[in-house]
Design a protein around this motif. Structure first.
Motif, PDB file in Angstrom:
ATOM      1  N   MET A 140     -19.104  -3.219  19.364  1.00  0.00           N
ATOM      2  CA  MET A 140     -18.973  -1.954  18.071  1.00  0.00           C
ATOM      3  C   MET A 140     -18.147  -2.553  16.997  1.00  0.00           C
ATOM      4  SD  MET A 140     -18.109   1.890  17.981  1.00  0.00           S
ATOM      5  CE  MET A 140     -19.611   2.354  19.029  1.00  0.00           C
ATOM      6  N   CYS A 141     -18.618  -2.559  15.829  1.00  0.00           N
ATOM      7  CA  CYS A 141     -18.077  -3.120  14.444  1.00  0.00           C
ATOM      8  C   CYS A 141     -17.411  -1.996  13.637  1.00  0.00           C
ATOM      9  CB  CYS A 141     -18.695  -4.151  13.740  1.00  0.00           C
ATOM     10  SG  CYS A 141     -17.759  -4.961  12.181  1.00  0.00           S
ATOM     11  N   ASN A 142     -15.981  -1.870  13.374  1.00  0.00           N
ATOM     12  CA  ASN A 142     -15.721  -0.748  12.445  1.00  0.00           C
ATOM     13  C   ASN A 142     -15.831  -1.419  10.992  1.00  0.00           C
ATOM     14  OD1 ASN A 142     -13.578   0.514  10.692  1.00  0.00           O
ATOM     15  ND2 ASN A 142     -13.307   1.734  12.720  1.00  0.00           N
ATOM     16  N   VAL A 143     -16.578  -0.953  10.442  1.00  0.00           N
ATOM     17  CA  VAL A 143     -17.005  -1.256   8.946  1.00  0.00           C
ATOM     18  C   VAL A 143     -16.501  -0.178   7.933  1.00  0.00           C
ATOM     19  CG1 VAL A 143     -18.776  -2.958   9.542  1.00  0.00           C
ATOM     20  CG2 VAL A 143     -19.268  -0.578   9.086  1.00  0.00           C
ATOM     21  N   HIS A 144     -15.495   0.552   8.305  1.00  0.00           N
ATOM     22  CA  HIS A 144     -14.847   1.413   7.377  1.00  0.00           C
ATOM     23  C   HIS A 144     -13.435   1.173   7.144  1.00  0.00           C
ATOM     24  CE1 HIS A 144     -13.853   5.541   6.025  1.00  0.00           C
ATOM     25  NE2 HIS A 144     -14.902   5.923   5.977  1.00  0.00           N
ATOM     26  N   GLY A 145     -13.134   1.530   5.724  1.00  0.00           N
ATOM     27  CA  GLY A 145     -11.842   1.384   5.416  1.00  0.00           C
ATOM     28  C   GLY A 145     -10.922   2.755   4.799  1.00  0.00           C
ATOM     29  N   CYS A 146      -9.719   2.447   4.517  1.00  0.00           N
ATOM     30  CA  CYS A 146      -8.986   3.571   3.837  1.00  0.00           C
ATOM     31  C   CYS A 146      -8.603   3.642   2.502  1.00  0.00           C
ATOM     32  CB  CYS A 146      -7.625   3.625   4.639  1.00  0.00           C
ATOM     33  SG  CYS A 146      -7.555   3.870   6.466  1.00  0.00           S
ATOM     34  N   ARG A 147      -8.619   4.750   1.761  1.00  0.00           N
ATOM     35  CA  ARG A 147      -8.254   4.873   0.568  1.00  0.00           C
ATOM     36  C   ARG A 147      -6.710   4.195   0.116  1.00  0.00           C
ATOM     37  NH1 ARG A 147      -9.371  11.085   0.793  1.00  0.00           N
ATOM     38  NH2 ARG A 147      -7.229  11.049  -0.154  1.00  0.00           N
ATOM     39  N   SER A 148      -6.571   3.982  -0.901  1.00  0.00           N
ATOM     40  CA  SER A 148      -5.597   3.257  -1.377  1.00  0.00           C
ATOM     41  C   SER A 148      -4.065   3.883  -1.045  1.00  0.00           C
ATOM     42  CB  SER A 148      -5.613   2.511  -2.680  1.00  0.00           C
ATOM     43  OG  SER A 148      -5.485   3.737  -3.671  1.00  0.00           O
ATOM     44  N   GLU A 149      -4.258   5.299  -1.237  1.00  0.00           N
ATOM     45  CA  GLU A 149      -2.963   6.036  -1.020  1.00  0.00           C
ATOM     46  C   GLU A 149      -2.388   5.828   0.403  1.00  0.00           C
ATOM     47  OE1 GLU A 149      -6.084   9.409  -1.926  1.00  0.00           O
ATOM     48  OE2 GLU A 149      -6.136   7.167  -2.237  1.00  0.00           O
ATOM     49  N   PHE A 150      -3.329   5.781   1.342  1.00  0.00           N
ATOM     50  CA  PHE A 150      -2.962   5.642   2.880  1.00  0.00           C
ATOM     51  C   PHE A 150      -2.261   4.138   3.021  1.00  0.00           C
ATOM     52  CE2 PHE A 150      -6.704   8.723   2.911  1.00  0.00           C
ATOM     53  CZ  PHE A 150      -5.889   9.747   3.531  1.00  0.00           C
ATOM     54  N   ILE A 151      -2.916   3.145   2.416  1.00  0.00           N
ATOM     55  CA  ILE A 151      -2.323   1.715   2.603  1.00  0.00           C
ATOM     56  C   ILE A 151      -0.780   1.680   1.814  1.00  0.00           C
ATOM     57  CG2 ILE A 151      -2.852  -0.478   1.980  1.00  0.00           C
ATOM     58  CD1 ILE A 151      -4.791   0.465   4.002  1.00  0.00           C
ATOM     59  N   ASP A 152      -0.752   2.406   0.659  1.00  0.00           N
ATOM     60  CA  ASP A 152       0.547   2.647   0.045  1.00  0.00           C
ATOM     61  C   ASP A 152       1.433   3.011   0.558  1.00  0.00           C
ATOM     62  OD1 ASP A 152      -0.731   1.035  -2.078  1.00  0.00           O
ATOM     63  OD2 ASP A 152      -1.229   2.908  -3.292  1.00  0.00           O
ATOM     64  N   GLU A 153       1.044   4.281   1.365  1.00  0.00           N
ATOM     65  CA  GLU A 153       2.006   4.917   2.341  1.00  0.00           C
ATOM     66  C   GLU A 153       2.499   4.163   3.302  1.00  0.00           C
ATOM     67  OE1 GLU A 153       4.503   7.983   4.072  1.00  0.00           O
ATOM     68  OE2 GLU A 153       4.181   7.509   1.938  1.00  0.00           O
ATOM     69  N   GLY A 154       1.812   3.366   4.100  1.00  0.00           N
ATOM     70  CA  GLY A 154       2.332   2.430   5.258  1.00  0.00           C
ATOM     71  C   GLY A 154       3.041   1.431   4.519  1.00  0.00           C
ATOM     72  N   ARG A 155       2.673   1.051   3.156  1.00  0.00           N
ATOM     73  CA  ARG A 155       3.570  -0.224   2.626  1.00  0.00           C
ATOM     74  C   ARG A 155       4.853   0.506   2.537  1.00  0.00           C
ATOM     75  NH1 ARG A 155       0.304  -1.118  -0.873  1.00  0.00           N
ATOM     76  NH2 ARG A 155      -0.735  -3.018  -0.134  1.00  0.00           N
ATOM     77  N   ARG A 156       4.996   1.589   2.066  1.00  0.00           N
ATOM     78  CA  ARG A 156       6.194   2.381   1.717  1.00  0.00           C
ATOM     79  C   ARG A 156       7.157   2.191   2.876  1.00  0.00           C
ATOM     80  NH1 ARG A 156       9.031   7.038   1.858  1.00  0.00           N
ATOM     81  NH2 ARG A 156       7.249   8.171   2.832  1.00  0.00           N
TER      82      ARG A 156
END
Length: 266
Positions: free
Chosen positions: A1-17
């Protein structure tokens, strides 16, 4: 099974913070669930696990709230057709579940929660799990094929029994998530999801060397493509196939004064 879904930028930005803070901005809240409040989302399992005794064995009667069980509060965000039934079952079992109503997962009020609990066993793709991991939280999920991708992240804790669920919850509440690495942030992005999709869409050996892949088949396929492309440029054939009149060529520019040629003026 291949996950072909991504996250919106605000979730990535919170993880970076969170990664930059590296423990300087501790989580102030514990466990939560977010999603449709439906039994199909695994909420019956959640109630059973929270009602289990310390060894993971289900209590004798869920409705009676019997048995020593995991003393954990879980805030539930979301609405759904089964909300009233889930609330009643949680109250009957004397479980510490607070129903907070609907809220977007990116809402700042959810940033302080440390542990996302997803008890579902029927998900094909769990967007909320990806979002929680992207924000640098722990995600507790069931052993299930749809969670195989998420299980490769250090902050994803996987269980296959009530006892393991309890162990995962206790570990998550008593420790801090690992800072999200640059590589893991990328893996949760739409860019990485697109790359995975393209990799999955590549022809395998059965398509490149199996039935229909011979030289004659390729010539016939190329001829059919050329014929279709040529016919698509002939207006009468386009009209016969159901295309709108004068729709072959797009306008050179579109502004407030432009009107399609097939629309009558006045």
């Amino acid at each position: 099974m291949c996950n072909v879904h991504g996250c919106r930028s605000e979730f990535i930005d919170e993880g970076r913070r969170r990664a930059k803070a590296n423990g300087a901005a501790p989580f102030g809240q514990g466990a939560y669930f977010i999603g449709k409040v439906l039994w199909a989302k695994g909420l019956r399992y959640l109630l059973e696990y929270l009602s289990a005794d310390e060894g993971g064995a289900p209590a004798a009667a869920l409705e009676a709230g019997e048995g020593g069980r995991l003393d954990v509060a879980v805030d539930v965000f979301g609405t759904g057709d089964d909300l009233a039934e889930v609330e009643a079952a949680a109250a009957a079992a004397s479980l510490d579940l607070r129903f907070m109503g609907s809220r977007d997962h990116a809402d700042a009020s959810l940033h302080a929660y440390k542990v996302f609990v997803n008890p579902s066993r029927t998900e094909v793709l769990s967007t909320t799990t990806a979002e929680a991991l992207a924000m640098g939280k722990f995600a507790i999920v069931a052993q299930h094929p749809s969670n195989a991708f998420f299980s490769t992240f250090p902050n994803c804790l996987v269980y296959s029994s009530p006892g393991e669920f309890s162990a995962c919850v206790e570990k998550a509440l008593s420790s801090d998530p690992a800072p999200l690495s640059v590589r893991d942030r990328y893996r949760l992005s739409w860019e990485a999801a697109t790359d995975r999709f393209l990799d999955a869409a590549e022809l395998g050996g059965e398509q490149s060397a199996g039935p229909g892949s011979g030289r004659a088949d390729r010539i016939a396929e190329a001829a059919a493509h050329a014929l279709h492309s040529a016919a698509a440029r002939v207006e009468p054939l386009r009209r016969a196939a159901g295309a709108g009149a004068d729709t072959r060529d797009g306008p050179k520019s579109v502004d407030g004064e432009w009107t399609p040629r097939w629309v009558k003026r006045g």
